[in-house]
Design an enzyme around this catalytic site. Structure first.
Site, mmCIF file in Angstrom:
data_model
loop_
_atom_site.group_PDB
_atom_site.id
_atom_site.type_symbol
_atom_site.label_atom_id
_atom_site.label_comp_id
_atom_site.label_asym_id
_atom_site.label_seq_id
_atom_site.Cartn_x
_atom_site.Cartn_y
_atom_site.Cartn_z
ATOM 1 N N THR A 178 -9.373 3.515 4.920
ATOM 2 C CA THR A 178 -9.192 2.180 5.492
ATOM 3 C C THR A 178 -10.457 1.598 6.129
ATOM 4 O O THR A 178 -11.251 2.322 6.736
ATOM 5 C CB THR A 178 -8.040 2.149 6.523
ATOM 6 O OG1 THR A 178 -6.846 2.524 5.863
ATOM 7 C CG2 THR A 178 -7.826 0.788 7.129
ATOM 8 N N ARG A 206 4.091 2.274 -2.740
ATOM 9 C CA ARG A 206 4.130 2.514 -1.288
ATOM 10 C C ARG A 206 3.234 1.493 -0.571
ATOM 11 O O ARG A 206 2.118 1.239 -0.988
ATOM 12 C CB ARG A 206 3.635 3.934 -0.988
ATOM 13 C CG ARG A 206 3.566 4.277 0.507
ATOM 14 C CD ARG A 206 2.163 4.165 1.046
ATOM 15 N NE ARG A 206 2.047 4.610 2.430
ATOM 16 C CZ ARG A 206 0.957 4.466 3.172
ATOM 17 N NH1 ARG A 206 -0.112 3.901 2.659
ATOM 18 N NH2 ARG A 206 0.918 4.878 4.412
ATOM 19 N N VAL A 207 3.741 0.929 0.495
ATOM 20 C CA VAL A 207 2.951 -0.016 1.286
ATOM 21 C C VAL A 207 2.760 0.571 2.677
ATOM 22 O O VAL A 207 3.725 1.000 3.313
ATOM 23 C CB VAL A 207 3.656 -1.394 1.364
ATOM 24 C CG1 VAL A 207 2.884 -2.347 2.261
ATOM 25 C CG2 VAL A 207 3.818 -1.985 -0.032
ATOM 26 N N GLY A 208 1.517 0.618 3.129
ATOM 27 C CA GLY A 208 1.224 1.161 4.457
ATOM 28 C C GLY A 208 1.238 0.067 5.520
ATOM 29 O O GLY A 208 1.765 -1.031 5.304
ATOM 30 N N ASP A 209 0.650 0.370 6.661
ATOM 31 C CA ASP A 209 0.629 -0.590 7.773
ATOM 32 C C ASP A 209 -0.418 -1.688 7.581
ATOM 33 O O ASP A 209 -0.288 -2.775 8.141
ATOM 34 C CB ASP A 209 0.349 0.135 9.092
ATOM 35 C CG ASP A 209 -1.021 0.834 9.071
ATOM 36 O OD1 ASP A 209 -1.301 1.564 8.086
ATOM 37 O OD2 ASP A 209 -1.803 0.642 10.012
ATOM 38 N N THR A 229 -6.197 1.842 11.893
ATOM 39 C CA THR A 229 -6.383 2.838 10.841
ATOM 40 C C THR A 229 -5.663 4.105 11.259
ATOM 41 O O THR A 229 -5.704 4.487 12.429
ATOM 42 C CB THR A 229 -7.864 3.141 10.575
ATOM 43 O OG1 THR A 229 -7.929 4.284 9.704
ATOM 44 C CG2 THR A 229 -8.652 3.443 11.846
ATOM 45 N N GLY A 230 -5.001 4.740 10.316
ATOM 46 C CA GLY A 230 -4.293 5.975 10.643
ATOM 47 C C GLY A 230 -3.101 6.157 9.738
ATOM 48 O O GLY A 230 -3.003 5.508 8.692
ATOM 49 N N GLY A 232 -0.029 5.394 8.220
ATOM 50 C CA GLY A 232 0.617 4.086 8.152
ATOM 51 C C GLY A 232 2.065 4.036 8.593
ATOM 52 O O GLY A 232 2.484 3.090 9.251
HETATM 53 N N1 ASP Z 1 -3.315 3.133 7.510
HETATM 54 C C1 ASP Z 1 -3.609 3.448 6.141
HETATM 55 C C2 ASP Z 1 -2.335 3.616 5.374
HETATM 56 O O1 ASP Z 1 -1.428 4.279 5.857
HETATM 57 C C3 ASP Z 1 -4.434 4.686 5.972
HETATM 58 C C4 ASP Z 1 -5.602 4.884 6.881
HETATM 59 O O2 ASP Z 1 -5.850 4.086 7.784
HETATM 60 O O3 ASP Z 1 -6.328 5.860 6.686
HETATM 61 O O4 ASP Z 1 -2.265 3.153 4.263
#
Ligand code: ASP
Length: 310
Positions: A178, A206-209, A229-230, A232
């Site tokens: 991210t 799949r949809v993340g945050d 970031t993290g 999701g």
């Molecule tokens: N937040 C992102 C997701 O879950 C991944 C990331 O930030 O590393 O898609």
């Protein structure tokens, strides 16, 4: 006149110092510096916070080292699907795309949706058609391909796992995912943008945050601009970025206090590993993470700083 500031991240992760070579470290730091330059030079010329976060995020998307745009991770079916969003804190307008393929700069498509459509988020065929009608650049699969991501995906396929990019260990190197940017321009307006390839070997679709307004991205001149970031899924459930804004608006917390509370107290309770960057309309900036590291950088009139570890 406000004190302009730009903050960026290239993903949170548990990257061990001993796994990082001096060469790799300087390549990542150079990538962060380039993105700071791309965004901050616009702020200096009097461009808006939206333009600055767009330029900084595009620069990170174009850099193969970061998990967004070129160099994105592979989904379970071997394709690269990307999520992105952008929000203007002065108008509360936002644009987002989820699970798009072959779009060179997903954040640019998100921007176009904000600027030119009646909608906030597009995906699938509708996003592709909107992109082509608005001359958004597309690229072949080869453009997005990187050997490292491919090997990472193969490893995940063999073990049948899905992994947050920054938790994947390959050849001793833990990686991250991210990218994002937040900015304050000289007119006192703030904005945020986030872009990602998501998680290696994720279920396609799949949809993340990252593309979800209020979860991975939020901006409101009254409170703050945030890019997360993290992992999701917990970030979506915690409505993470908007929670920071709420703590500022309803509880009167400062930007730093609100980000600290969300990242150090609230997210860990639901296994929300990761971090965020933020600015407010007064020019305060913060970068907070509960993971081992977060690729990050900040630039204002006085300083330009980039860092990876705590
Ligand atoms: N937040 C992102 C997701 O879950 C991944 C990331 O930030 O590393 O898609």
């Amino acid at each position: 006149m406000s004190k302009q500031v730009l903050v960026i991240h290239g993903g949170a992760g548990t990257i061990r110092t001993q796994d990082m070579t001096a060469e790799m470290e300087s390549a990542y730091l150079k990538g962060l510096e380039e993105a700071l330059l791309a965004g901050y030079s616009l702020l200096e010329k009097g461009s808006s916070a939206v333009d600055a976060v767009l330029a900084a995020t595009k620069s990170l998307e174009d850099n193969i080292l970061f998990n967004a745009g070129r160099g994105s991770v592979f989904a379970a079916d071997g394709a690269q699907e990307m999520d992105a969003s952008i929000m203007d804190g002065s108008t509360l307008k936002a644009g987002a795309v989820s699970a798009v393929r072959n779009i060179r700069n997903p954040v640019e498509l998100a921007y176009m949706i904000m600027a030119k459509s009646q909608h906030v988020m597009l995906n699938g065929k509708g996003a592709a058609e909107f992109a082509s009608l608005n001359n958004i650049q597309t690229e072949s699969d080869e453009y997005f391909y990187s050997q490292f991501r491919y090997e990472q995906w193969k490893q995940m396929q063999e073990s049948g796992e899905m992994a947050l990019d920054h938790n994947v260990v390959l050849r001793g190197n833990k990686k991250f995912g991210t990218v994002g940017a937040v900015a304050l321009d000289k007119f006192g307006n703030i904005a945020a943008a986030t872009s990602t390839g998501g998680m290696t070997n994720k279920q396609f679709g799949r949809v993340g945050d990252s593309p979800i307004i209020g979860a991975g991205t939020y901006a409101n001149n009254k409170t703050c601009a945030i890019s997360c970031t993290g992992h999701g899924e917990p970030f979506i459930r915690a409505v993470t970025a908007y929670d920071v804004s709420c703590l500022m608006e309803y509880k009167g917390l400062s930007l730093q206090e609100a980000m600290d509370m969300v990242v150090y107290e609230k997210l860990p309770k639901i296994e929300g590993e990761g971090g965020m960057i933020g600015v407010d309309a007064l020019g305060n900036a913060a970068m907070v993470f509960n993971s081992e590291g977060m690729y990050r950088g900040v630039r204002n009139e006085e300083k330009m700083e980039t860092a990876i570890y705590k």
